[in-house]
Design a protein around this motif. Structure first.
Motif: not given
Length: 480
Positions: A117, A109-110, A205
């Protein structure tokens, strides 16, 4: 018998002797009335003494309250868990796996609370029985700085001429179309991400898509949005979903828009240009955000139903909830807007198509500003610049002055108070907005404990120099 002689007859025993045995018994003495013979006395049985119950132990009131609080906490926790589970399940239903253009799953995950993000937001032109494929009608990139809780928003015109990876140069809105052709149902968003990286250097992302039906339903589910339309919008060639055209008109001033009107306002191209449309789309997006936060966007069950099947994203439920927490704490002033507009593009004809071509140097400068860490703005209270007039719409003496004092303690600027000419006709409090101070009106409603429908957008007719009128009704409760 002569004295000295002893009788030969035996002396009777007093116990055995019956003086009446040789004669009749004399008649008995008459018995008195109500005579009852004496009963033989019998010692009564011992009457059992009831056992005394031990005194009940009194439970202290604070213990009872403690138990009640504990029960309420458990019940509240179960309700919250149910609501959270329902919300989490809903978010899971609109989520797809994060993949690249080859179909490889992207792990991790970002959204960690640190760093930047980037999310691309796509409005899709999906129509019933459409055999020509889906194109993106709207494209915006949201860049969130998790450390400073600020964001940048970039609008990209659909007709911008770019390189489509794996395909020839084309309008940027065809990136979704070609990706969907390469991998039906899955390839559109990944190819859009790759296109943005190759042409603009923006590493995206996540994505989120929504179609026209979903857009309309979202706006309606949150009760519509309020927008200050800067100039009248007239479009005589607005495209309908059956490939026809129609005429639309939206007047200038404060407007409350339902889903259909908001969609027309955001999509219209012929009223000004594709570039003017970018600005309107950002206005609509920010208005939706503002209204969604006021109403509790994610917990709105009607909104969840509207989004089901209309929105898709590769954000996980946990990522969405984390972003939602960021959004609630993010001030409107902390969102900076960018646009690839007429200042850095020109209209050209390429391969017989009317498209937009960006100036490379100007585009690079814009993108550098967009991707730089935004500086949190110095908060400037809109309350100080909004002039408010309070009317007493009831017959409570001093009600307007008391409301003025309360609002001033909350930081609002109240210029004057007066008795409403039609006092007595206001069961509900009304907030009339005559200028573009919608944000202040929302804060006023919150401070006074009023629902959003108390706000009425007038646009004109107010007193000179007054932005907002508050007419106190019978429902208003203001501390003394």
């Amino acid at each position: 018998m002569p004295p000295g002689r002893v009788s030969s007859r035996p002396t009777p025993n007093p116990v055995d002797h019956n003086p009446f045995e040789n004669g009749p018994r004399p008649s008995a003495t008459p018995r008195p009335r109500n005579y009852e013979p004496v009963k033989s006395w019998v010692a009564p049985e011992e009457t059992p003494v009831p056992r005394r119950r031990p005194a009940r132990r009194r439970i202290p009131l604070k213990v009872i309250i403690g138990y009640a609080v504990l029960v309420l906490a458990v019940v509240g926790g179960l309700i919250a868990l149910y609501s959270f589970t329902r919300l989490y399940n809903f978010l899971g239903n609109i989520t797809v796996q994060r993949e690249d253009t080859t179909g490889q799953v992207i792990q991790g995950t970002s959204i960690t609370g640190h760093g930047r993000v980037n999310i691309v937001l796509l409005g899709l032109d999906q129509r019933p029985n459409d055999n020509e494929g889906t194109r993106s009608d709207t494209m915006l990139v949201l860049s969130v700085d998790q450390d400073t809780n600020t964001a940048n928003l970039l609008s990209i015109p659909r007709d911008l001429w770019v390189k489509i990876p794996g395909h020839d140069n084309n309008r940027i809105n065809t990136a979704y179309y070609f990706g969907d052709l390469d991998r039906p149902g899955k390839g559109g968003p990944p190819l859009v991400k790759e296109t943005l990286l190759e042409n603009f250097g923006i590493k995206v992302d996540y994505f989120a898509t929504i179609n026209f039906d979903g857009f309309r339903s979202v706006i309606d589910a949150i009760g519509g949005i309020n927008l200050d339309v800067k100039k009248p919008l007239l479009d005589s060639e607005y495209p309908t979903e059956d490939y026809g055209i129609k005429r639309i008109f939206i007047p200038a001033g404060l407007q409350h828009m339902n889903g259909q009107t908001a969609l027309e306002y955001a999509r219209s191209r012929h009223a000004d240009s594709d570039l003017g449309r970018n600005q309107r789309q950002q206005e609509v997006l920010l208005a939706v955000r503002e209204q969604g936060i006021n109403l509790g966007l994610l917990t709105n069950s009607q909104l969840q139903s509207a989004l089901q099947g209309a929105i898709q994203t590769d954000l996980t439920p946990g990522d969405m909830l984390a972003l939602g927490r960021l959004a609630v704490g993010m001030k409107k002033e902390s969102i900076k807007q960018f646009s690839i507009d007429a200042n850095i593009t020109k209209n050209v004809v390429i391969d017989g198509q009317d498209v937009l071509q960006a100036d490379p140097a100007a585009l690079q400068k814009l993108l550098a500003d967009f991707q730089s860490a935004p500086v949190p703005p110095t908060p400037v209270s809109a309350k100080a610049s909004a002039h408010i007039f309070v009317y007493n719409g009831t017959f409570q003496e001093g009600f307007a002055a008391r409301t003025q004092k309360f609002l001033q303690s909350k930081g609002f600027t109240v210029d004057n108070v007066a008795q409403a000419p039609d006092a007595g006709n206001y069961r509900q409090t009304v907030i009339n907005v005559y200028t573009g101070k919608q944000d202040v009106a929302n804060e006023l409603a919150t401070a006074l404990g009023l629902k959003p429908d108390a706000i009425k957008l007038k646009g004109s007719g107010g007193q000179p120099g007054i932005d907002i009128e508050v007419i106190c009704g019978d429902d208003l409760q203001v501390p003394s």
